[in-house]
Write a protein that holds these residues in place. Structure first.
Motif, PDB file in Angstrom:
ATOM      1  N   ARG A  11       0.803  -1.230   0.000  1.00  0.00           N
ATOM      2  CA  ARG A  11       0.000   0.000   0.000  1.00  0.00           C
ATOM      3  C   ARG A  11       0.836   1.281   0.000  1.00  0.00           C
ATOM      4  N   SER A  12       2.037   1.238   0.537  1.00  0.00           N
ATOM      5  CA  SER A  12       2.853   2.458   0.610  1.00  0.00           C
ATOM      6  C   SER A  12       4.044   2.433  -0.347  1.00  0.00           C
ATOM      7  N   THR A  13       4.014   1.575  -1.328  1.00  0.00           N
ATOM      8  CA  THR A  13       5.105   1.496  -2.300  1.00  0.00           C
ATOM      9  C   THR A  13       5.396   2.870  -2.893  1.00  0.00           C
ATOM     10  N   GLY A  14       6.658   3.261  -2.871  1.00  0.00           N
ATOM     11  CA  GLY A  14       7.081   4.512  -3.489  1.00  0.00           C
ATOM     12  C   GLY A  14       7.065   5.722  -2.583  1.00  0.00           C
ATOM     13  N   ALA A  28      -2.758  -4.592 -13.765  1.00  0.00           N
ATOM     14  CA  ALA A  28      -4.171  -4.975 -13.632  1.00  0.00           C
ATOM     15  C   ALA A  28      -4.350  -6.038 -12.556  1.00  0.00           C
ATOM     16  N   TYR A  29      -3.282  -6.711 -12.190  1.00  0.00           N
ATOM     17  CA  TYR A  29      -3.339  -7.774 -11.188  1.00  0.00           C
ATOM     18  C   TYR A  29      -2.808  -7.336  -9.826  1.00  0.00           C
ATOM     19  N   ALA A  30      -2.404  -6.081  -9.701  1.00  0.00           N
ATOM     20  CA  ALA A  30      -1.837  -5.590  -8.441  1.00  0.00           C
ATOM     21  C   ALA A  30      -2.917  -5.514  -7.369  1.00  0.00           C
ATOM     22  N   GLU A  31      -2.630  -6.113  -6.229  1.00  0.00           N
ATOM     23  CA  GLU A  31      -3.614  -6.170  -5.139  1.00  0.00           C
ATOM     24  C   GLU A  31      -3.977  -4.773  -4.625  1.00  0.00           C
ATOM     25  N   TYR A  32      -3.025  -3.901  -4.546  1.00  0.00           N
ATOM     26  CA  TYR A  32      -3.270  -2.552  -4.015  1.00  0.00           C
ATOM     27  C   TYR A  32      -3.037  -1.498  -5.085  1.00  0.00           C
ATOM     28  N   ALA A  33      -3.555  -1.712  -6.275  1.00  0.00           N
ATOM     29  CA  ALA A  33      -3.255  -0.849  -7.418  1.00  0.00           C
ATOM     30  C   ALA A  33      -3.556   0.623  -7.146  1.00  0.00           C
ATOM     31  N   GLN A  38      -1.395   5.971  -6.163  1.00  0.00           N
ATOM     32  CA  GLN A  38      -1.474   7.204  -5.381  1.00  0.00           C
ATOM     33  C   GLN A  38      -0.151   7.506  -4.685  1.00  0.00           C
ATOM     34  N   SER A  39       0.520   6.498  -4.189  1.00  0.00           N
ATOM     35  CA  SER A  39       1.769   6.757  -3.465  1.00  0.00           C
ATOM     36  C   SER A  39       2.974   6.917  -4.391  1.00  0.00           C
ATOM     37  N   VAL A  40       2.944   6.302  -5.573  1.00  0.00           N
ATOM     38  CA  VAL A  40       4.061   6.406  -6.504  1.00  0.00           C
ATOM     39  C   VAL A  40       4.021   7.715  -7.294  1.00  0.00           C
TER      40      VAL A  40
END
Length: 176
Positions: A11-14, A28-33, A38-40
């Motif tokens: 969820r906080s990647t980036g 398209a398969y990312a669990e927290y896309a 939003q964070s990247v």
């Protein structure tokens, strides 16, 4: 100098990073896309570039929303027919249809319609699982289509999302 940093998808990647290039693969398969995007995005605020790539995974997810609504994006779609390994130049020159190519005949039987749609046909709608089964069993057999020739007919479709069914209703507006 440059460096490449690979970070896990959570969820906080980036957050807390500044980047000049971000690559989100199979998004398209990312669990927290939504959270990842939003964070990247702020990490690129100093002028970076983001590449979002994926095979389709149905409709409504962030990748699909970016694909259909993102006018600021350069979109590329690479269909299996464009790959010379799958449909060879020799097959093309011999006027062999893509669906008659050796590769297609060997590989297509190994996939469901939904899996093929996502992996090879770049198709959002079928890949999400909206598959119509038992259609003939659902049609009222006592209705004669010829009896409605020239009538106004209205059709509505409610696409099922995750656990609900897709429903198609066809009504003769002249009779009802």
């Amino acid at each position: 100098g440059s460096r490449i940093k690979s970070i896990p998808a959570n969820r906080s990647t980036g957050r807390g990073f500044t980047a000049t290039r971000v690559y989100l693969d199979e998004f398209a398969y990312a669990e927290y896309a939504d959270d990842i995007f939003q964070s990247v995005s702020p990490a690129l605020s100093q002028g970076g570039v983001m590449t979002v790539a994926s095979t389709p995974n149905g409709m409504g997810n962030l990748f699909h929303r970016l694909w259909i609504g993102g006018d600021d994006y350069h979109k590329q779609e690479i269909h299996w027919r464009e790959c010379p390994t799958y449909w060879t130049p020799a097959e093309r020159d011999a006027n062999i249809a893509p669906e008659e190519s050796a590769w297609y005949k060997d590989n297509r039987p190994n996939y469901t319609a939904a899996a093929w749609a996502a992996e090879y046909d770049c198709d959002f709608s079928i890949s999400g699982g909206q598959v119509f089964r038992n259609v003939r069993e659902c049609v009222k057999p006592d209705i004669d289509p010829a009896a409605h020739a020239g009538h106004s007919v209205v059709m509505g479709v409610d696409f099922g999302q995750s656990n609900d069914y897709t429903v198609i209703s066809v009504i003769c507006a002249t009779c009802n």
